[in-house]
Write a protein that holds these residues in place. Sequence first.
Motif, short mmCIF file in Angstrom:
data_model
loop_
_atom_site.label_atom_id
_atom_site.label_comp_id
_atom_site.label_asym_id
_atom_site.label_seq_id
_atom_site.Cartn_x
_atom_site.Cartn_y
_atom_site.Cartn_z
N UNK A 57 0.79 -1.23 0.00
CA UNK A 57 0.00 0.00 0.00
C UNK A 57 0.82 1.28 0.00
N UNK A 58 2.15 1.19 0.11
CA UNK A 58 2.99 2.37 0.21
C UNK A 58 3.53 2.84 -1.13
N UNK A 91 -1.88 9.25 -0.96
CA UNK A 91 -0.95 10.16 -1.60
C UNK A 91 -0.68 9.86 -3.06
N UNK A 92 0.60 9.97 -3.45
CA UNK A 92 0.99 9.76 -4.85
C UNK A 92 0.66 8.34 -5.30
N UNK A 93 0.81 7.37 -4.40
CA UNK A 93 0.49 5.99 -4.76
C UNK A 93 -1.00 5.86 -5.11
N UNK A 94 -1.85 6.51 -4.35
CA UNK A 94 -3.29 6.47 -4.60
C UNK A 94 -3.63 7.08 -5.96
N UNK A 95 -2.99 8.19 -6.30
CA UNK A 95 -3.26 8.82 -7.59
C UNK A 95 -2.87 7.90 -8.74
N UNK A 96 -1.77 7.19 -8.58
CA UNK A 96 -1.35 6.27 -9.64
C UNK A 96 -2.20 5.00 -9.66
N UNK A 97 -2.70 4.60 -8.52
CA UNK A 97 -3.65 3.48 -8.49
C UNK A 97 -4.91 3.84 -9.26
#
Length: 249
Positions: A57-58, A91-97
């Motif tokens: 998740x990170x 964060x950025x990971x969520x946007x790319x998900x």
Amino acid sequence: MYLVTANEMRKMDQQTIESFGLPGRILMENAGLGTTRILKNQFNDLAQKKIAILAGPGNNGGDGFVIGRYLAQLGSRVTVYLLSNTSAVKGDAKENLNLLTPLNIPVIEVTDKDLFDKYKTALRHHDIYIDAIFGTGLKSEIQGIFKNVIEWINESAKRVVAVDIPSGLDADTGQPHGICVNAQLTVTFAYPKIGHILFPGASYTGRLEIIDIGIPPHIADGVAPAQYLLTPDMVKKHIHPRPPDAHKG
């Protein structure tokens, strides 16, 4: 070439974002794009491959999401196996998900051993596993679903590519945190980490590729890591050639 600790790399990232003004999402994009280019050079038939992205998740998972996006655009059949609930991704990971949805890249939540057992058959039909579970900041022993998945990856005999560092490997000591992904190829960002080079870390890392993600040299110099990795170019630059008839002593 600098050889860095996890904390030194974190400082470089932080200063690049905060003082230099390069957003973290750009660093993540550069990491994912650079890794995909390495994969394209390593596997000349990527468009024919089924690829499983095993993501935490990170931010390491976020790098994996970017890689999945670029691989899908190359024609690879990509599935993301997320080892958490999507609500845990920030964060950025969520946007790319979120960018995976318009590309119709399946994202499967695997949050416990029962769910993992359900998807093992599907996973076996993939050609390459991308390890994007944990990055360089890991300091605790691997447990739970993460341990189950890493054990299974290591028993699979599939080609495994680690993103930044094999999941479970301590970036500073080269020691596994109980268990560690055994990768054939690791693509790391900006600078090699101490754990890539020390044993047993080097054996888990496999072939190491280093890509530029946009860390400015003056920021790296300001952090001033105390360790260096000697390269052939450095030796050639600083060692004067010996005459062929000279005594090496």
